[in-house]
Write a protein that holds these residues in place. Structure first.
Motif, PDB file in Angstrom:
ATOM      1  N   HIS A 207       3.581   2.069 -10.120  1.00  0.00           N
ATOM      2  CA  HIS A 207       2.594   1.790  -9.079  1.00  0.00           C
ATOM      3  C   HIS A 207       1.354   2.676  -9.255  1.00  0.00           C
ATOM      4  O   HIS A 207       0.907   3.361  -8.336  1.00  0.00           O
ATOM      5  CB  HIS A 207       3.226   1.919  -7.700  1.00  0.00           C
ATOM      6  N   TYR A 208       0.853   2.605 -10.472  1.00  0.00           N
ATOM      7  CA  TYR A 208      -0.331   3.376 -10.867  1.00  0.00           C
ATOM      8  C   TYR A 208      -1.490   2.477 -11.283  1.00  0.00           C
ATOM      9  O   TYR A 208      -2.632   2.698 -10.882  1.00  0.00           O
ATOM     10  CB  TYR A 208       0.042   4.317 -12.016  1.00  0.00           C
ATOM     11  N   LEU A 209      -1.216   1.450 -12.070  1.00  0.00           N
ATOM     12  CA  LEU A 209      -2.292   0.621 -12.622  1.00  0.00           C
ATOM     13  C   LEU A 209      -3.141  -0.036 -11.545  1.00  0.00           C
ATOM     14  O   LEU A 209      -4.336  -0.242 -11.739  1.00  0.00           O
ATOM     15  CB  LEU A 209      -1.714  -0.463 -13.545  1.00  0.00           C
ATOM     16  N   GLU A 210      -2.524  -0.374 -10.413  1.00  0.00           N
ATOM     17  CA  GLU A 210      -3.286  -1.030  -9.356  1.00  0.00           C
ATOM     18  C   GLU A 210      -4.344  -0.106  -8.752  1.00  0.00           C
ATOM     19  O   GLU A 210      -5.306  -0.571  -8.122  1.00  0.00           O
ATOM     20  CB  GLU A 210      -2.357  -1.565  -8.258  1.00  0.00           C
ATOM     21  N   HIS A 211      -4.187   1.195  -8.950  1.00  0.00           N
ATOM     22  CA  HIS A 211      -5.178   2.159  -8.458  1.00  0.00           C
ATOM     23  C   HIS A 211      -6.319   2.364  -9.452  1.00  0.00           C
ATOM     24  O   HIS A 211      -7.331   2.967  -9.101  1.00  0.00           O
ATOM     25  CB  HIS A 211      -4.509   3.518  -8.215  1.00  0.00           C
ATOM     26  N   SER A 212      -6.155   1.912 -10.661  1.00  0.00           N
ATOM     27  CA  SER A 212      -7.103   2.227 -11.722  1.00  0.00           C
ATOM     28  C   SER A 212      -8.342   1.339 -11.688  1.00  0.00           C
ATOM     29  O   SER A 212      -8.260   0.145 -11.417  1.00  0.00           O
ATOM     30  CB  SER A 212      -6.408   2.079 -13.086  1.00  0.00           C
ATOM     31  N   THR A 213      -9.484   1.931 -12.018  1.00  0.00           N
ATOM     32  CA  THR A 213     -10.716   1.152 -12.153  1.00  0.00           C
ATOM     33  C   THR A 213     -10.744   0.403 -13.476  1.00  0.00           C
ATOM     34  O   THR A 213     -11.504  -0.552 -13.631  1.00  0.00           O
ATOM     35  CB  THR A 213     -11.953   2.063 -12.058  1.00  0.00           C
TER      36      THR A 213
END
Length: 372
Positions: A207-213
């Motif tokens: 649940h990290y990629l969804e935070h990425s620009t």
């Protein structure tokens, strides 16, 4: 010290009150300039495939902290990518992340990450690598937060060294608490080209990629940090979940305004293959988290109840509003309990078969030899 006597919890309450008062001038100065400055210009094309066939998927206020602003998600009709549009810029990300995971919100979020069932979930995430590597020597958890996953994963792989990476000060807390062996604070895309280059048997992005620009850049960074033969483990919300459409803004994984990009699994598989990875596992049933109905009820209650006092509110919350909030949340307890039961006993067993899973997991291997 004064000789004043305090009932249990009074000092903590006063501490929060004092903290809110201390933070309020900065927040009010930020908001005096308006929230429009927190956003980039609205895109007319998809950041994933470039198509101009976009449609609005969602519009919502901040349902979590009640910070001012309105947020929009668009969906690409060509590839299915869902993204925040207009997207928060650097100043916006700083403003809306501030006091969510750290600072004022640290205690509440720490409780979420260590709540009932979290340790079991972390263990299952770690165990998902066992069919492909039973003895990884070193593991990097990207977006590790306070390091709770790594602390549990040690019990699955006791011989593995666990490092963590995060933008927030939580990474330092995780290192001090001994949950990780070494913490890196900063951007993965920069660090992967330098001191993290080729160091790891396993890299996880839960649940990290969804935070990425820039999700593509993060995947390239993973390729650089993993040495040949190593594995990448990714878990993200599934924008194709049917519950996401049924629940709309009340679907917890939308998490606006923090979640910027939502990748359909086909897009992720295609990108991993293009980078040279071999996808060895795709899971939908097991990663599903039993929070959809519970989250919808909680967000609804939080939306109608007066907000808890916070520094981004123009005036402090008075006693009447605090009592009213407590009464409404207490009245909602039966609905929360019912939602929890339905999530676990009704939704979970049929989630994958009916397309209700709110997350998916992909495991990919970097080959020993360069592709083709």
């Amino acid at each position: 010290m004064s000789g004043e006597q305090h009932t249990p919890g009074t000092s903590a309450k006063r501490s929060r009150t004092a903290t809110v008062a201390e933070l309020r001038p900065r927040y009010q100065a930020d908001l005096a300039q308006g929230t429009e400055r927190f956003f980039d210009r609205r895109r007319t094309d998809c950041p994933w495939c470039g198509s101009t066939r976009l449609r609005e998927r969602l519009r919502t206020p901040d349902l979590f902290q009640h910070k001012p602003g309105r947020f929009f998600l668009d969906e690409c009709q060509q590839c299915g990518h869902v993204f925040q549009n207009p997207r928060l810029n650097g100043a916006g990300l700083e403003f809306y992340y501030r006091d969510f995971y750290d600072g004022l919100g640290e205690k509440d979020l720490d409780g979420v990450f260590t709540g009932p069932g979290r340790e079991k979930m972390y263990r299952r995430r770690a165990e998902s690598l066992k069919p492909f590597d039973r003895t990884p020597k070193n593991w990097l958890d990207v977006g590790t937060g306070h390091g709770h996953f790594c602390a549990t994963a040690r019990t699955v792989f006791p011989g593995t060294a666990f490092d963590g990476l995060d933008f927030s000060a939580g990474i330092e807390l995780a290192e001090r608490a001994g949950r990780i062996d070494r913490g890196f604070r900063g951007g993965f895309t920069e660090l992967a080209r330098q001191e993290l280059l080729g160091r790891y048997d396993a890299v996880s992005m839960y649940h990290y990629l969804e935070h990425s620009t820039d999700p593509r850049g993060e995947l390239r960074a993973a390729w650089q940090a993993i040495h040949p033969g190593g594995h990448l483990l990714i878990e993200v919300p599934d924008p194709q979940s049917r519950l996401a459409r049924v629940l709309g803004r009340w679907w917890l994984p939308w998490l606006q305004p923090q979640h910027l990009n939502f990748l359909p699994v086909a897009n992720l598989r295609q990108e991993l293959t293009a980078l040279g990875f071999t996808v060895v596992a795709e899971e939908h049933a097991e990663p599903h988290d039993t929070v959809d109905l519970l989250g919808a009820v909680w967000l609804s209650l939080n939306a109608v109840a007066p907000p808890e006092d916070a520094p981004w509110l123009t005036t402090p919350t008075d006693r009447i509003h605090r009592l009213l909030r407590a009464a409404l949340l207490l009245a909602g307890v039966p609905a929360l309990l019912l939602a929890t039961t339905l999530d676990r006993l009704l939704v979970k067993p049929i989630a994958h078969r009916l397309g209700l899973s709110n997350a998916y997991r992909v495991i990919a291997r970097r080959p020993e030899t360069p592709p083709g």
